[in-house]
Design a protein around this motif. Sequence first.
Motif, PDB file in Angstrom:
ATOM      1  N   GLU A   1     -10.875 -25.426  81.549  1.00  0.00           N
ATOM      2  CA  GLU A   1     -10.175 -24.075  81.712  1.00  0.00           C
ATOM      3  C   GLU A   1      -9.142 -24.079  80.619  1.00  0.00           C
ATOM      4  O   GLU A   1      -8.742 -22.702  79.756  1.00  0.00           O
ATOM      5  CB  GLU A   1      -9.094 -24.387  83.418  1.00  0.00           C
ATOM      6  CG  GLU A   1      -7.976 -23.475  83.099  1.00  0.00           C
ATOM      7  CD  GLU A   1      -6.880 -24.256  84.183  1.00  0.00           C
ATOM      8  OE1 GLU A   1      -5.524 -23.305  84.551  1.00  0.00           O
ATOM      9  OE2 GLU A   1      -7.301 -25.146  84.635  1.00  0.00           O
TER      10      GLU A   1
ATOM     11  N   LYS B   1     -11.034 -21.885  77.868  1.00  0.00           N
ATOM     12  CA  LYS B   1     -10.552 -20.287  77.685  1.00  0.00           C
ATOM     13  C   LYS B   1      -9.197 -20.412  77.562  1.00  0.00           C
ATOM     14  O   LYS B   1      -9.925 -19.003  76.896  1.00  0.00           O
ATOM     15  CB  LYS B   1     -10.832 -20.702  79.945  1.00  0.00           C
ATOM     16  CG  LYS B   1     -12.748 -20.539  79.971  1.00  0.00           C
ATOM     17  CD  LYS B   1     -12.626 -20.870  81.578  1.00  0.00           C
ATOM     18  CE  LYS B   1     -14.185 -21.099  81.665  1.00  0.00           C
ATOM     19  NZ  LYS B   1     -13.999 -20.656  83.126  1.00  0.00           N
ATOM     20  N   ILE B   2      -7.997 -20.871  77.893  1.00  0.00           N
ATOM     21  CA  ILE B   2      -7.111 -20.210  77.421  1.00  0.00           C
ATOM     22  C   ILE B   2      -7.179 -19.942  75.858  1.00  0.00           C
ATOM     23  O   ILE B   2      -6.351 -19.670  75.173  1.00  0.00           O
ATOM     24  CB  ILE B   2      -6.092 -21.111  77.781  1.00  0.00           C
ATOM     25  CG1 ILE B   2      -5.910 -21.677  79.656  1.00  0.00           C
ATOM     26  CG2 ILE B   2      -4.491 -21.011  77.196  1.00  0.00           C
ATOM     27  CD1 ILE B   2      -4.815 -22.404  80.479  1.00  0.00           C
TER      28      ILE B   2
ATOM     29  N   THR C   1      -9.208 -20.445  73.950  1.00  0.00           N
ATOM     30  CA  THR C   1     -10.162 -19.344  73.583  1.00  0.00           C
ATOM     31  C   THR C   1      -9.866 -17.453  73.366  1.00  0.00           C
ATOM     32  O   THR C   1      -9.522 -16.552  72.652  1.00  0.00           O
ATOM     33  CB  THR C   1     -11.351 -18.969  74.172  1.00  0.00           C
ATOM     34  OG1 THR C   1     -12.870 -20.534  73.968  1.00  0.00           O
ATOM     35  CG2 THR C   1     -12.789 -17.953  73.748  1.00  0.00           C
ATOM     36  N   SER C   2      -8.972 -17.208  74.442  1.00  0.00           N
ATOM     37  CA  SER C   2      -8.503 -15.945  75.131  1.00  0.00           C
ATOM     38  C   SER C   2      -6.992 -15.625  74.046  1.00  0.00           C
ATOM     39  O   SER C   2      -6.312 -15.079  73.802  1.00  0.00           O
ATOM     40  CB  SER C   2      -8.065 -15.669  76.396  1.00  0.00           C
ATOM     41  OG  SER C   2      -6.746 -16.969  76.463  1.00  0.00           O
ATOM     42  N   SER C   3      -6.064 -17.199  73.576  1.00  0.00           N
ATOM     43  CA  SER C   3      -5.562 -17.074  72.624  1.00  0.00           C
ATOM     44  C   SER C   3      -6.195 -17.127  71.535  1.00  0.00           C
ATOM     45  O   SER C   3      -5.010 -16.697  70.261  1.00  0.00           O
ATOM     46  CB  SER C   3      -4.931 -18.271  72.977  1.00  0.00           C
ATOM     47  OG  SER C   3      -4.257 -18.802  73.914  1.00  0.00           O
ATOM     48  N   GLY C   4      -7.243 -16.301  70.900  1.00  0.00           N
ATOM     49  CA  GLY C   4      -7.387 -16.241  69.456  1.00  0.00           C
ATOM     50  C   GLY C   4      -7.796 -17.363  68.677  1.00  0.00           C
ATOM     51  O   GLY C   4      -7.849 -17.970  67.559  1.00  0.00           O
ATOM     52  N   CYS C   5      -7.828 -18.836  69.248  1.00  0.00           N
ATOM     53  CA  CYS C   5      -8.428 -20.009  68.684  1.00  0.00           C
ATOM     54  C   CYS C   5      -9.240 -20.214  67.309  1.00  0.00           C
ATOM     55  O   CYS C   5     -10.790 -20.108  67.612  1.00  0.00           O
ATOM     56  CB  CYS C   5      -7.964 -21.230  69.258  1.00  0.00           C
ATOM     57  SG  CYS C   5      -6.490 -21.549  70.184  1.00  0.00           S
TER      58      CYS C   5
END
Length: 319
Positions: A62, A65-66, A68-72
């Motif tokens: 989880e 995914k956070i 990745t969605s935050s642009g890391c």
Amino acid sequence: MRLGVLDIGSNTVHLLVVDAHWGAHPTPMSSTKATLRLAEKIEPSGRLSQAGEDALVSSVSEFTKIATSSGCAQVMAFATSAVRDASNTDSVLAHVKAESGVDVEVLSGADESRLTALAVRRWYGWSVGRVLNIDIGGGSLEMSNGVDEEPDVALSLPLGAGRVTREWLPEDPPGRRRVSMLRDWLDAEIAPGAERLLAAGTPDMVAGTSKTMRTLARLTGAAPSSAGPRVKRTLTASSLRQLIGFISRMTAADRKELEGLSSDRAGQIVAGALVAEAAMRSLNVEALDICPWALREGVILRYLDTQAGFTPEHGGKVQ
């Protein structure tokens, strides 16, 4: 560069998303936590239970995914005492990798101490001279002493607040005799390490890191987190002794009502306070400054250093 730092500790899994590049101050962008209490899910055989493993796999998936969605651009994942001590560490982390795609680095206790010392040094700078640092986690106590970014001495002892609570303070509230016995035991456990630390040199300043240390400072009158990280916060031995006398007579339910103490820390704050008291006593420390940077920031800084072409004597690039 946006980075995700995934800290798998004895109590919580914590994702910190930061914007950072070498030579700059890492800027926190978001913070996400899950309380898994992995140390409490270690079976008598020494294995992390299936329930603990499944919870860890789910949380890492989880949080990835956070990130990745935050642009890391990268997620740096590391585990400390609870995972390190489990007898099935390799199989658990292979499961994590298969489900989330994340490689988790298991840090040794000494590396925890070194990386925390790096963060403390970068926060305060060279002008403060020799720094002695005390960090209390859920499973272990880290201490270091040095004048450089690589400390002269870096130690780790199995004296974390959660571990000591489980092994020594089963009653709620703990009895006075039990507290007295624990004080004597902690003194004996810490003494050899304290001797090594002090032999390295007299510190010019003493710092304290970790959520436990910040909480103890808050409970003894330090500014709340809302005041910002640059507000000076201190913890004194005298105020700590008074606090222990107060909270050791309270139940965990009553301690949850104290301002500045989160509900998930209420059950182990007495042990954390006793460990802090014993460490300060053994090291002849009357007061210390609370440093807002600790292990997670140390991991970020070491990564940025290695990306910039540096090859530290200890540690290396965190995957």
